[in-house]
Design a protein around this motif. Structure first.
Motif, PDB file in Angstrom:
ATOM      1  N   GLN A 262      28.174  -9.271  26.988  1.00  0.00           N
ATOM      2  CA  GLN A 262      27.338  -9.557  28.165  1.00  0.00           C
ATOM      3  C   GLN A 262      26.209  -8.545  28.274  1.00  0.00           C
ATOM      4  OE1 GLN A 262      30.307  -9.595  31.282  1.00  0.00           O
ATOM      5  NE2 GLN A 262      30.596 -11.822  31.142  1.00  0.00           N
ATOM      6  N   TRP A 263      26.490  -7.266  28.013  1.00  0.00           N
ATOM      7  CA  TRP A 263      25.435  -6.255  28.090  1.00  0.00           C
ATOM      8  C   TRP A 263      24.354  -6.545  27.052  1.00  0.00           C
ATOM      9  CZ3 TRP A 263      22.622  -2.955  25.268  1.00  0.00           C
ATOM     10  CH2 TRP A 263      21.878  -1.993  25.952  1.00  0.00           C
ATOM     11  N   CYS A 264      24.778  -6.894  25.820  1.00  0.00           N
ATOM     12  CA  CYS A 264      23.806  -7.170  24.761  1.00  0.00           C
ATOM     13  C   CYS A 264      22.946  -8.383  25.106  1.00  0.00           C
ATOM     14  CB  CYS A 264      24.524  -7.370  23.427  1.00  0.00           C
ATOM     15  SG  CYS A 264      25.212  -5.841  22.738  1.00  0.00           S
ATOM     16  N   THR A 265      23.582  -9.425  25.625  1.00  0.00           N
ATOM     17  CA  THR A 265      22.829 -10.618  26.006  1.00  0.00           C
ATOM     18  C   THR A 265      21.781 -10.288  27.070  1.00  0.00           C
ATOM     19  OG1 THR A 265      24.727 -12.031  25.502  1.00  0.00           O
ATOM     20  CG2 THR A 265      23.018 -12.943  26.945  1.00  0.00           C
ATOM     21  N   LYS A 266      22.180  -9.522  28.059  1.00  0.00           N
ATOM     22  CA  LYS A 266      21.278  -9.132  29.132  1.00  0.00           C
ATOM     23  C   LYS A 266      20.095  -8.330  28.596  1.00  0.00           C
ATOM     24  CE  LYS A 266      21.184  -6.267  33.342  1.00  0.00           C
ATOM     25  NZ  LYS A 266      21.996  -5.372  34.210  1.00  0.00           N
ATOM     26  N   ASN A 267      20.342  -7.526  27.559  1.00  0.00           N
ATOM     27  CA  ASN A 267      19.300  -6.642  27.037  1.00  0.00           C
ATOM     28  C   ASN A 267      18.669  -7.153  25.743  1.00  0.00           C
ATOM     29  OD1 ASN A 267      19.264  -3.903  28.720  1.00  0.00           O
ATOM     30  ND2 ASN A 267      21.374  -4.638  28.627  1.00  0.00           N
TER      31      ASN A 267
ATOM     32  N   LEU B   8      24.598  -8.779  19.107  1.00  0.00           N
ATOM     33  CA  LEU B   8      25.825  -7.996  18.924  1.00  0.00           C
ATOM     34  C   LEU B   8      26.475  -8.385  17.610  1.00  0.00           C
ATOM     35  CD1 LEU B   8      28.016  -6.022  19.880  1.00  0.00           C
ATOM     36  CD2 LEU B   8      29.082  -7.932  21.089  1.00  0.00           C
ATOM     37  N   THR B   9      26.662  -7.415  16.727  1.00  0.00           N
ATOM     38  CA  THR B   9      27.322  -7.646  15.453  1.00  0.00           C
ATOM     39  C   THR B   9      28.347  -6.548  15.230  1.00  0.00           C
ATOM     40  OG1 THR B   9      26.960  -8.173  13.112  1.00  0.00           O
ATOM     41  CG2 THR B   9      25.647  -6.377  14.037  1.00  0.00           C
ATOM     42  N   GLY B  10      28.982  -6.570  14.068  1.00  0.00           N
ATOM     43  CA  GLY B  10      29.981  -5.562  13.733  1.00  0.00           C
ATOM     44  C   GLY B  10      31.282  -6.203  13.315  1.00  0.00           C
ATOM     45  N   HIS B  11      32.370  -5.430  13.418  1.00  0.00           N
ATOM     46  CA  HIS B  11      33.687  -5.974  13.081  1.00  0.00           C
ATOM     47  C   HIS B  11      34.745  -5.169  13.808  1.00  0.00           C
ATOM     48  CE1 HIS B  11      35.711  -3.020  10.337  1.00  0.00           C
ATOM     49  NE2 HIS B  11      34.509  -2.503  10.365  1.00  0.00           N
TER      50      HIS B  11
ATOM     51  N   LYS C 203      16.584  -4.997  16.556  1.00  0.00           N
ATOM     52  CA  LYS C 203      17.122  -6.361  16.583  1.00  0.00           C
ATOM     53  C   LYS C 203      18.457  -6.463  17.314  1.00  0.00           C
ATOM     54  CE  LYS C 203      16.132  -9.547  14.178  1.00  0.00           C
ATOM     55  NZ  LYS C 203      15.424 -10.829  14.415  1.00  0.00           N
ATOM     56  N   GLY C 204      19.336  -5.477  17.099  1.00  0.00           N
ATOM     57  CA  GLY C 204      20.679  -5.612  17.654  1.00  0.00           C
ATOM     58  C   GLY C 204      21.462  -4.334  17.521  1.00  0.00           C
ATOM     59  N   ILE C 205      22.760  -4.442  17.722  1.00  0.00           N
ATOM     60  CA  ILE C 205      23.629  -3.260  17.741  1.00  0.00           C
ATOM     61  C   ILE C 205      24.953  -3.602  17.065  1.00  0.00           C
ATOM     62  CG2 ILE C 205      24.634  -3.774  20.012  1.00  0.00           C
ATOM     63  CD1 ILE C 205      24.375  -0.693  20.572  1.00  0.00           C
ATOM     64  N   PHE C 206      25.456  -2.657  16.303  1.00  0.00           N
ATOM     65  CA  PHE C 206      26.693  -2.810  15.537  1.00  0.00           C
ATOM     66  C   PHE C 206      27.830  -2.112  16.265  1.00  0.00           C
ATOM     67  CE2 PHE C 206      28.236  -3.588  11.085  1.00  0.00           C
ATOM     68  CZ  PHE C 206      29.508  -3.075  11.221  1.00  0.00           C
ATOM     69  N   THR C 207      28.915  -2.856  16.524  1.00  0.00           N
ATOM     70  CA  THR C 207      30.127  -2.242  17.062  1.00  0.00           C
ATOM     71  C   THR C 207      31.157  -2.192  15.947  1.00  0.00           C
ATOM     72  OG1 THR C 207      31.610  -2.222  18.961  1.00  0.00           O
ATOM     73  CG2 THR C 207      31.233  -4.357  17.928  1.00  0.00           C
ATOM     74  N   ASP C 208      31.831  -1.045  15.791  1.00  0.00           N
ATOM     75  CA  ASP C 208      32.600  -0.776  14.582  1.00  0.00           C
ATOM     76  C   ASP C 208      34.058  -0.445  14.884  1.00  0.00           C
ATOM     77  OD1 ASP C 208      33.095  -0.429  11.913  1.00  0.00           O
ATOM     78  OD2 ASP C 208      31.969   1.431  11.697  1.00  0.00           O
ATOM     79  N   GLU C 209      34.924  -1.329  14.453  1.00  0.00           N
ATOM     80  CA  GLU C 209      36.367  -1.105  14.453  1.00  0.00           C
ATOM     81  C   GLU C 209      36.993  -0.801  15.812  1.00  0.00           C
ATOM     82  OE1 GLU C 209      37.601   1.550  11.336  1.00  0.00           O
ATOM     83  OE2 GLU C 209      36.841   0.219   9.780  1.00  0.00           O
TER      84      GLU C 209
END
Length: 996
Positions: A281-286, A290-293, A195-201
């Motif tokens: 932008q990368w997530c939108t393209k693919n 994009l989630t995380g905090h 579904k998506g990818i988590f970016t962390d801190e």
């Protein structure tokens, strides 16, 4: 609005834990754990590299397993999500990016009267310095030197540093080494089964704070990037280098400085332009969400120190999120900041990474209390921290507890997940009823930073403390009176705000009143917007002192309506809330749907109930309660007069109520007879019992010797491991250790032969004593000098633990010894071992005694009744008389209780009974705290638990174990129907303990 989903909410609303991939991964075990997560009520998982990972990060096997789990999860209706880093913070690809020096995080260092030479000097000045104040440059006794330094290296970054997130080339290297590999290896799964990818801190480095810098002088640095000075002059029109003293210090004691304000604004812009936007932008393209905090949300101070304005970053995430650490962290405003941006930019789902650092001991009541206020304020995707793949070695100390099968309560956890899925779903219905905008004062902190202002995110400046205090007071005054509001970030207002008649629009949200409070400085662009809004008939309220600065320069603030910074004055000035609760500590939120109003209210007090509370809703309609525990819809008796619908209700400790007010009733109210008077009777005495697992004795002290040398006195095993590593000058295990997958890329050397000797005393002829240890294939095992057959083992609690049978004839009454021999290398783990069986446990200091189990237990701490290390379920067999309609558990020490299939997770802990005379099984499901620790941390009530608390020192360490209480700490209470003849249960052959 679909009320049919209340019973079984969809996967979208169910939690997705951080699934900690922290060992040697096996596909079958991964599939088994996905099955467990579904059983626990989860809707998916984030596949997350953590401390202890042995499978190569971003290697071929890694991607094979990612794809296999995504496919298997999809077959079960579960969502698979990626995580974009090896551990955290995001941006360095486990060191693959920052092995290149040009991409490493750097800083500008201030040295006052330096005694040594320096490289990369930017500027030097002469002046007088006292504390954080300096006087005119060019003369004085002090020498200031500013130079560029690189962040200190750390094992946490696999021997490198964090990344320069303000450098676009570094971000591109990161995307190429991580995201593009997922695109290549996962193919069309992206956006479908993944579904998506988590970016962390991610963060842009600490401003004069030292947090995360791994430098002793980190508190004397500000972030640096290669184009910093060029971009500063381009955007603000002057050269920063001559102003460096004013950035770090206070000129003539002046607290507010445009240089500071401009500098942190520049950091914000560069961070967003060069990291946030490219990642989105990368997530939108693919086709990934994009989630995380980002780091670090808790208050305005920590936000300023590490990242700037959180709200501005949330705008560049598809599903923005926050991190709430600890069980007692009540930083409510961070969710309000997130929800404000989400509302203004049209984002419907918000994430929280939650339960981190809470420790094994947190009960279901803690899970509810931590999650409740977040759900009330809009969080509808919980990311649980943490669900471990394995407990092997250091992995078991990576911010416990494990919210997975390792916890004895995992089969009951669906009770928690169903509850929050219902809460999150309801709080996403319709749109918020929110007419108030509060200008966010974070830039008033930016403009006042200076040397010594903050110490590892702990604020030291009294003037900034007032900004923090006012911020928190305003939040509480509004929310405790059910007045909803949003924050407005000043830079976002400059782009998204406009005046539409007497409405103030920010993106997709509109407001009728604007509050200014606790601000020291305000942007001129914001001032102009407020003027235009007031001229159009809108309401601008200044609570307390108006800002004394505009654009961080002394200026006269325009004249708006001014009131005292006082709760009563504020409530009098603002329109009344649509829903009012006449009780303290109640937060509320109203949402308008196509079928009616949803009103959710929460008692944020975990210690006190609120009973017979009057609720007034400024609307006509029929009222029903949406029960979040059962999914049932319950009729509520109400009265309507003068445009207000009124009713009363009770709030349990940390209890919530969700009501629906609609023109047509959802359920017909039925006249009910008054409840029968019930007699309340405590059930005291001693009770027979049943264990859900074998009892446990932890052996975590051992004598040891290396290379057949002298035996050393008994020490705690983790301290032994540290001593060996110190002797051979290799990095200690812990939260900042090198990852095993990284270490295995180099040649491993055998360091020494190690022998460990664990002792215990057996006071009787025990029937069953088994041994549990980790990595059994790496040890020779001896019981009282006799080699133990280790070829046949059983799994115990986790794949890391193997259970071995100890032949009865190897044990003896009196002292017994279990010895382990191994060849020690950098990858070795020295850990506690465990005895399991049908025995009791007594303790004398660090000595362990195995004693006979007691026949019955009394009400009180089980640790004192032979079960100090036990952490499974414990069933009390309680006789109840005929006519018993309810049972209440006044005080349990454990995760939850279970009676007749009813999970009792939080106050009021009441179960419905059948009215029959019976031997009732009251099951208390304990936590793993007293098995897995930290058992020697002497700090009572520690706010949070991390890897370092297992090896504390000095006054913070205790050789004897320190336990948390467990079991029923107060007698169960039954409620008897007084009209029935009551007969106390007597045990007979038809209903025996054995039958249960």
């Amino acid at each position: 609005m679909n009320f049919n989903d209340l019973k079984n909410p969809k996967m979208q609303w169910r939690g997705k834990p951080f699934w900690s991939w922290n060992g040697k991964l096996d596909k079958d075990e991964l599939f088994h754990q996905i099955d467990v997560m579904k059983e626990m009520g989860f809707g998916g998982y984030f596949m997350h590299s953590r401390t202890g990972l042995e499978t190569e990060y971003l290697g071929e096997e890694w991607f094979d397993l990612i794809n296999a789990c995504a496919d298997y999860g999809e077959s079960l209706g579960m969502e698979s999500w990626l995580y974009d880093e090896d551990r955290w913070p995001s941006g360095l690809a486990g060191g693959l990016v920052t092995k290149h020096p040009e991409f490493r995080q750097k800083a500008i260092l201030l040295e006052i009267d330096p005694l040594t030479e320096a490289k990369d000097v930017l500027a030097e000045f002469t002046c007088d310095v006292e504390g954080s104040t300096y006087t005119k440059l060019g003369a004085g006794k002090n020498h200031l030197r500013f130079s560029i330094v690189e962040q200190g290296k750390s094992g946490f970054y696999n021997g490198f540093t964090y990344v320069d997130t303000m450098n676009r080339d570094a971000t591109e290297a990161y995307l190429q080494s991580t995201h593009e590999k997922y695109a290549e290896k996962c193919g069309d799964r992206l956006g479908k089964s993944i579904k998506g990818i988590f970016t962390d801190e991610p963060h842009r480095g600490a401003v004069l704070d030292g947090f995360s810098m791994y430098r002793e002088d980190g508190a004397s640095t500000v972030p640096y990037t290669q184009k910093l000075f060029e971009e500063f002059e381009k955007r603000f029109g002057y050269d920063l280098i001559p102003k460096l003293p004013e950035l770090f210090l206070q000129l003539n004691g002046e607290a507010v400085s445009p240089v500071k304000w401009h500098f942190i604004e520049l950091l914000q812009q560069l961070f967003i332009e060069n990291f946030a936007i490219p990642c989105q932008q990368w997530c939108t393209k693919n086709k990934l969400i994009l989630t995380g905090h980002i780091l670090h949300e808790d208050n305005l101070t920590s936000q300023t120190a590490m990242s700037g304005s959180m709200m501005r970053y949330y705008e560049h995430m598809d599903l923005p999120g926050i991190d709430v650490l600890g069980e007692h962290n009540k930083n409510y405003w961070v969710v309000k900041q997130l929800a404000s941006t989400a509302r203004q930019t049209g984002k419907t789902q918000m994430l929280t990474e939650t339960y981190g650092c809470t420790g094994w001991q947190m009960p279901f009541a803690g899970h509810k209390a931590v999650g409740d206020w977040q759900a009330l304020l809009g969080i509808n995707l919980r990311c649980h921290h943490l669900s471990w793949y394995t407990m092997r070695g250091e992995a078991k100390r990576d911010y416990p507890a494990s919210i997975l099968h390792q916890s004895a309560w995992y089969k009951e956890y669906k009770h928690v997940e169903d509850y929050f899925a219902r809460f999150g779903m309801l709080m996403a219905e319709g749109e918020a009823v929110c007419d108030v905008l509060v200008i966010n004062p974070v830039e008033s902190v930016w403009a006042q930073v200076h040397l010594g202002w903050s110490d590892c995110l702990a604020l030291q400046d009294k003037k900034i403390q007032k900004v923090e205090d006012d911020y928190q007071k305003l939040f509480t005054d509004l929310l405790e009176n059910q007045i909803d509001f949003d924050y407005g970030d000043e830079e976002m207002l400059s782009r998204l705000a406009s005046v539409e008649g007497d409405l103030f629009r920010v993106g997709k949200s509109t407001y009728r009143s604007i509050v200014v409070a606790g601000m020291v400085t305000m942007r001129s662009s914001t001032v102009q917007l407020l003027k235009a809004f007031e001229q159009a008939g809108g309401q601008v309220i200044v609570a307390g002192q108006a800002p004394q600065y505009i654009d961080a320069l002394k200026a006269d603030f325009p004249s708006f309506k001014t009131i005292d910074f006082d709760k009563e004055a504020l409530l009098a000035a603002l329109p009344k809330a649509i829903a009012l609760v006449e009780a303290e500590d109640i937060f509320g939120q109203v949402r308008k749907t196509d079928k009616g109003l949803v009103f959710a209210a929460l008692n944020v007090n975990r210690d006190e109930r609120r009973e017979n509370v009057l609720v007034n809703i400024a609307a006509a309609g029929h009222v029903c309660e949406l029960d979040l525990q059962s999914g049932e819809i319950l009729a509520v008796t109400s009265e309507y007069a003068n445009g207000v619908t009124s009713f009363t209700c009770d709030f349990s400790k940390a209890g919530e109520k969700v009501f629906f007010i609609s023109p047509e009733p959802l359920i017909e109210a039925r006249a009910e007879a008054p409840p029968e008077a019930l007699e309340e009777r405590p059930l005291s005495g001693n009770f027979e019992y049943r264990l859900g697992e074998d009892n446990i004795c932890v052996l975590d002290f051992a004598r040891f010797r290396m290379n057949q040398g002298e035996w050393q006195n008994a020490q705690e095993v983790l301290k032994i491991d540290q001593a060996i590593r110190d002797q051979y000058q290799i990095m200690r295990r812990g939260g900042e250790m090198l990852q095993p997958w990284f270490v295995k890329q180099q040649e491993l050397k055998e360091l020494c032969e190690l022998e460990l000797s664990y002792e215990f005393e057996l006071t009787y002829a025990a029937r069953k004593v088994d041994l549990v240890l980790e990595e059994v294939d790496k040890f020779q095992v001896f019981v009282n000098g006799v080699a133990l057959d280790t070829s046949h083992t059983e799994r115990w609690i986790d794949i890391a633990f193997q259970r071995l049978k100890i032949p009865h004839d190897l044990l003896r009454q009196g002292q017994n010894t279990i010895s382990l021999k191994t060849i020690y290398s950098e990858m070795s783990n020295v850990e506690a071992i465990y005895l399991v069986g049908d025995f009791g446990v007594a303790l004398k200091g660090i000595q362990r005694q195995l004693i006979p189990l007691v026949d019955k237990v009394k009400i009180g701490d089980l640790c004192e009744q032979g079960f100090p290390f036990y952490s499974g379920s414990f069933s009390y067999l309680v006789p109840v008389p005929a006519g018993s309609e309810k049972l209440r558990l006044p005080q349990i020490a454990g995760a939850c209780a279970k009676v007749k299939g009813q999970v009792l997770g939080w106050d009021p802990f009441i179960a419905e009974l059948d009215g029959k005379e019976e031997l009732l099984e009251v099951e208390v499901i304990l936590t793993r705290r007293n098995t897995f620790g930290p058992l020697h941390d002497a700090v009572e009530g520690r706010y949070w638990v991390g890897p370092q608390h297992f090896t504390t020192e000095g006054d913070e360490w205790s050789d004897p174990c320190i336990f948390v209480a467990s079991g029923l700490l107060a007698a169960p209470v039954i409620y008897l129907n007084q009209k029935q003849e009551t007969k106390i249960y007597e045990k007979n052959t038809q209903l025996s303990t054995a039958a249960l």
